[in-house]
Design a protein around this motif. Structure first.
Motif, PDB file in Angstrom:
ATOM      1  N   GLY A 125       0.797  -1.219   0.000  1.00 31.49           N
ATOM      2  CA  GLY A 125       0.000   0.000   0.000  1.00 31.49           C
ATOM      3  C   GLY A 125       0.827   1.266   0.000  1.00 31.49           C
ATOM      4  O   GLY A 125       0.433   2.262  -0.588  1.00 31.49           O
ATOM      5  N   SER A 126       1.995   1.236   0.667  1.00 36.50           N
ATOM      6  CA  SER A 126       2.818   2.452   0.753  1.00 36.50           C
ATOM      7  C   SER A 126       3.416   2.832  -0.591  1.00 36.50           C
ATOM      8  O   SER A 126       3.848   3.952  -0.795  1.00 36.50           O
ATOM      9  N   SER A 127       3.457   1.894  -1.542  1.00 41.55           N
ATOM     10  CA  SER A 127       3.992   2.189  -2.873  1.00 41.55           C
ATOM     11  C   SER A 127       2.909   2.688  -3.807  1.00 41.55           C
ATOM     12  O   SER A 127       3.180   3.023  -4.959  1.00 41.55           O
ATOM     13  N   GLY A 128       1.675   2.732  -3.314  1.00 42.47           N
ATOM     14  CA  GLY A 128       0.575   3.224  -4.131  1.00 42.47           C
ATOM     15  C   GLY A 128      -0.163   2.135  -4.871  1.00 42.47           C
ATOM     16  O   GLY A 128      -1.194   2.391  -5.490  1.00 42.47           O
ATOM     17  N   LYS A 129       0.306   0.905  -4.843  1.00 40.70           N
ATOM     18  CA  LYS A 129      -0.336  -0.200  -5.546  1.00 40.70           C
ATOM     19  C   LYS A 129      -0.578  -1.337  -4.559  1.00 40.70           C
ATOM     20  O   LYS A 129       0.349  -1.995  -4.109  1.00 40.70           O
ATOM     21  N   ILE A 130      -1.842  -1.542  -4.211  1.00 44.30           N
ATOM     22  CA  ILE A 130      -2.175  -2.575  -3.232  1.00 44.30           C
ATOM     23  C   ILE A 130      -2.187  -3.943  -3.897  1.00 44.30           C
ATOM     24  O   ILE A 130      -2.716  -4.114  -5.003  1.00 44.30           O
ATOM     25  N   LYS A 131      -1.590  -4.904  -3.226  1.00 44.09           N
ATOM     26  CA  LYS A 131      -1.692  -6.292  -3.666  1.00 44.09           C
ATOM     27  C   LYS A 131      -1.897  -7.148  -2.431  1.00 44.09           C
ATOM     28  O   LYS A 131      -1.684  -6.705  -1.295  1.00 44.09           O
ATOM     29  N   PHE A 132      -2.329  -8.382  -2.650  1.00 44.62           N
ATOM     30  CA  PHE A 132      -2.631  -9.279  -1.546  1.00 44.62           C
ATOM     31  C   PHE A 132      -1.748 -10.520  -1.617  1.00 44.62           C
ATOM     32  O   PHE A 132      -1.722 -11.222  -2.642  1.00 44.62           O
ATOM     33  N   ALA A 133      -1.006 -10.778  -0.537  1.00 40.71           N
ATOM     34  CA  ALA A 133      -0.237 -12.019  -0.418  1.00 40.71           C
ATOM     35  C   ALA A 133      -1.203 -13.139  -0.049  1.00 40.71           C
ATOM     36  O   ALA A 133      -2.027 -12.994   0.854  1.00 40.71           O
ATOM     37  N   LEU A 162      -1.296  -2.806  17.081  1.00 44.30           N
ATOM     38  CA  LEU A 162      -1.120  -2.628  15.644  1.00 44.30           C
ATOM     39  C   LEU A 162      -2.384  -3.037  14.896  1.00 44.30           C
ATOM     40  O   LEU A 162      -3.205  -3.801  15.411  1.00 44.30           O
ATOM     41  N   PRO A 163      -2.570  -2.573  13.665  1.00 41.21           N
ATOM     42  CA  PRO A 163      -3.801  -2.879  12.917  1.00 41.21           C
ATOM     43  C   PRO A 163      -3.967  -4.374  12.676  1.00 41.21           C
ATOM     44  O   PRO A 163      -3.025  -5.059  12.275  1.00 41.21           O
ATOM     45  N   LEU A 164      -5.167  -4.875  12.887  1.00 39.63           N
ATOM     46  CA  LEU A 164      -5.428  -6.310  12.748  1.00 39.63           C
ATOM     47  C   LEU A 164      -5.464  -6.759  11.294  1.00 39.63           C
ATOM     48  O   LEU A 164      -5.265  -7.943  11.008  1.00 39.63           O
ATOM     49  N   VAL A 209       6.372  -0.577  15.999  1.00 38.61           N
ATOM     50  CA  VAL A 209       7.214  -0.106  14.900  1.00 38.61           C
ATOM     51  C   VAL A 209       8.115   0.985  15.482  1.00 38.61           C
ATOM     52  O   VAL A 209       7.824   1.542  16.542  1.00 38.61           O
ATOM     53  N   PRO A 210       9.240   1.299  14.838  1.00 42.17           N
ATOM     54  CA  PRO A 210      10.212   2.234  15.431  1.00 42.17           C
ATOM     55  C   PRO A 210       9.636   3.581  15.832  1.00 42.17           C
ATOM     56  O   PRO A 210       9.990   4.127  16.890  1.00 42.17           O
ATOM     57  N   THR A 211       8.746   4.155  15.019  1.00 43.72           N
ATOM     58  CA  THR A 211       8.202   5.462  15.381  1.00 43.72           C
ATOM     59  C   THR A 211       7.347   5.389  16.646  1.00 43.72           C
ATOM     60  O   THR A 211       7.323   6.342  17.433  1.00 43.72           O
ATOM     61  N   GLN A 212       6.655   4.266  16.867  1.00 40.01           N
ATOM     62  CA  GLN A 212       5.884   4.100  18.101  1.00 40.01           C
ATOM     63  C   GLN A 212       6.817   3.999  19.305  1.00 40.01           C
ATOM     64  O   GLN A 212       6.571   4.605  20.350  1.00 40.01           O
ATOM     65  N   LEU A 213       7.880   3.220  19.157  1.00 41.65           N
ATOM     66  CA  LEU A 213       8.848   3.090  20.250  1.00 41.65           C
ATOM     67  C   LEU A 213       9.438   4.453  20.591  1.00 41.65           C
ATOM     68  O   LEU A 213       9.575   4.804  21.773  1.00 41.65           O
ATOM     69  N   GLN A 214       9.778   5.226  19.579  1.00 42.70           N
ATOM     70  CA  GLN A 214      10.344   6.554  19.811  1.00 42.70           C
ATOM     71  C   GLN A 214       9.384   7.426  20.615  1.00 42.70           C
ATOM     72  O   GLN A 214       9.795   8.113  21.563  1.00 42.70           O
ATOM     73  N   ARG A 215       8.112   7.389  20.273  1.00 39.66           N
ATOM     74  CA  ARG A 215       7.127   8.222  20.963  1.00 39.66           C
ATOM     75  C   ARG A 215       6.914   7.765  22.402  1.00 39.66           C
ATOM     76  O   ARG A 215       6.786   8.579  23.316  1.00 39.66           O
ATOM     77  N   ASN A 423       6.636  17.189   8.492  1.00 37.39           N
ATOM     78  CA  ASN A 423       6.488  15.755   8.791  1.00 37.39           C
ATOM     79  C   ASN A 423       6.792  14.955   7.537  1.00 37.39           C
ATOM     80  O   ASN A 423       6.774  15.477   6.425  1.00 37.39           O
ATOM     81  N   LEU A 424       7.099  13.675   7.734  1.00 34.25           N
ATOM     82  CA  LEU A 424       7.382  12.783   6.612  1.00 34.25           C
ATOM     83  C   LEU A 424       6.216  11.820   6.422  1.00 34.25           C
ATOM     84  O   LEU A 424       5.608  11.373   7.402  1.00 34.25           O
ATOM     85  N   PRO A 425       5.909  11.461   5.193  1.00 31.20           N
ATOM     86  CA  PRO A 425       4.789  10.540   4.936  1.00 31.20           C
ATOM     87  C   PRO A 425       5.147   9.103   5.286  1.00 31.20           C
ATOM     88  O   PRO A 425       5.833   8.416   4.526  1.00 31.20           O
ATOM     89  N   ARG A 426       4.711   8.670   6.448  1.00 31.34           N
ATOM     90  CA  ARG A 426       4.906   7.283   6.880  1.00 31.34           C
ATOM     91  C   ARG A 426       3.538   6.635   7.069  1.00 31.34           C
ATOM     92  O   ARG A 426       2.580   7.287   7.466  1.00 31.34           O
ATOM     93  N   ASN A 427       3.472   5.309   6.830  1.00 28.13           N
ATOM     94  CA  ASN A 427       2.216   4.611   7.060  1.00 28.13           C
ATOM     95  C   ASN A 427       2.133   4.134   8.498  1.00 28.13           C
ATOM     96  O   ASN A 427       2.998   4.440   9.329  1.00 28.13           O
TER      97      ASN A 427
END
Length: 448
Positions: A125-133, A162-164, A209-215, A423-427
């Motif tokens: 999703g972060s690349s703009g193209k969603i696919k499903f494993a 984290l999101p389910l 994720v790292p940004t959560q740990l930082q906060r 801010n930087l665009p992070r998911n």
């Protein structure tokens, strides 16, 4: 191997799920399973989009779909219209759970694929193209078995923030559900505001994720709380050295991991004792997986019982092997070290540069809050090194950062362009949206 209904029955009268409305989990799962069983008597089971926002209903719906052997597509309810249009065109669902007041016209024609009772987990999703494993109950439980064997556990207790719909959240549920452990579901905003569940966290895993740990480390009370966990798993995006050093200083039992949606979460994890003793890497390979290194490119080749079978709607022709974009090496003690990603490699003036090294050096200056390094097309150098960053002190110039970098990096590794942003665009997993970052840089640079 036990199936979803077996685990559901075993946990019927157990207080294993701690969340709002948790008492309705069994009832919802059973009712939905019976409905789907009737529908599945047709020629093929219905394809289900699962985008429930309420956690208990999401999990109960997921189990019902798995038990009824329906193909289920886990989806983010907060996707935008363009993303949802991608999903509807691709999936052409028979049933949509949790998506209210949104209607899309699917593309004409229907995929004639062999996908039946599979579990589709979103990625890309972060690349703009969603696919499903494409996963199965067996690939997900293989991941659980590797995890429990590696940590020598019978039951896994998890606090999930984290999101389910994401593999990192889903696998926390799978570990607790299939081992008889406890699962606490708590939104990150509640944790950050110190609304904490009344549990003994010394018996629990938590994944960040790292940004959560930082906060969380910015709050002394939450830092103390984190230090009490059995293990704090860290993944989703590469952590930076200063973050790891701060976690070690506070004696947080961190377990940096390596894994992805395609491997049903981690296939390598550094054990907390190793982390506290000073090691910085991705740890040893879990028993259900194997990693070899390509001799020429240093790319990782993954074999794992938890490996996906393909990307919907196509199954891989040669399943069981997955050559990834990540490059790294295994040291003499079997620890996995990740260097970077081949696709992120920047070539400037004939020199190969991996952004992670530059980003780490920039963070060590303590003059920025966040940073992402990319390459911008340049007619003389091929690519020009560019740093997009959040300055800690907006009035201080980049010359101070560059001065510090000169003693740490070769001249060609110091960014040519610096672009400050609020801010930087992070998911949600902390990963940078590189497509968006690239566009920001291209829009900004003509003004330099």
């Amino acid at each position: 191997m036990e199936q979803p209904l077996d685990y559901l029955q075993n946990l019927k009268n157990q207080d294993w799920l701690i969340s709002n409305n948790s008492q309705y989990f069994y009832q919802i799962a059973t009712e939905l399973y019976l409905q789907l069983s009737q529908l599945s008597t047709q020629e093929k089971p219905p394809k289900i989009i699962l985008a429930e926002r309420e956690p208990v209903r999401f999990l109960a719906s997921f189990i019902a779909a798995c038990a009824a052997k329906c193909p289920v597509f886990l989806c983010n309810p907060d996707w935008g219209k363009n993303e949802w249009q991608q999903v509807f065109d691709l999936v052409q669902p028979d049933i949509v759970w949790g998506l209210d007041n949104i209607s899309f016209q699917p593309a004409t024609g229907n995929y004639q694929s062999p996908i039946t009772n599979y579990i589709m987990i979103p990625t890309g999703g972060s690349s703009g193209k969603i696919k499903f494993a494409i996963h199965t109950w067996e690939t997900l439980t293989a991941s659980v078995q590797g995890f429990t064997e590696y940590f020598q556990l019978n039951a896994v207790n998890s606090l999930c923030i984290l999101p389910l719909y994401h593999v990192s959240g889903l696998m926390q549920f799978m570990r607790s559900f299939t081992t008889g452990g406890k699962l606490v579901i708590s939104p990150f905003k509640e944790v950050e505001s110190y609304q904490l569940a009344n549990i003994n966290v010394s018996n629990f895993f938590i994944s960040l994720v790292p940004t959560q740990l930082q906060r969380l480390l910015q709050n002394p009370q939450l830092t103390q709380w984190l230090s009490q966990f059995q293990t704090v798993l860290l993944g989703g995006a590469p952590p930076w050295d200063e973050l790891l050093e701060e976690a070690r200083f506070h004696q947080i039992r961190l377990g940096p991991t390596y894994g992805m949606t395609e491997t049903a979460s981690q296939i390598a994890t550094l054990k907390p004792d190793d982390f506290l003793n000073g090691k910085i890497n991705s740890g040893h390979i879990l028993p259900h997986a194997k990693i070899t290194i390509d001799n020429l490119t240093e790319n990782l080749n993954i074999q794992a019982k938890s490996l996906a079978l393909g990307y919907y709607p196509q199954l891989w022709i040669n399943p069981g092997h997955f050559l990834v974009d990540d490059i790294g090496f295994l040291d003499s003690d079997g620890y996995l070290h990740i260097i970077g990603r081949s696709s992120n490699k920047i070539i400037t003036g004939g020199e190969n540069i991996y952004p992670a090294e530059i980003e780490s050096a920039i963070r060590k200056t303590n003059l920025i809050i966040d940073v992402c390094v990319i390459g911008i097309p340049d007619k003389y150098w091929g690519q020009a090194l560019t740093a997009i960053y959040i300055p800690k002190h907006p009035n201080r110039c980049t010359l101070e950062i560059e001065t510090q970098l000169k003693s740490q990096l070769s001249k060609f590794k110091i960014p040519k362009y610096w672009i400050p942003l609020p801010n930087l665009p992070r998911n949600a997993q902390g990963k940078i949206n590189r497509q968006q970052i690239q566009q920001i840089a291209e829009d900004f640079l003509p003004n330099i």
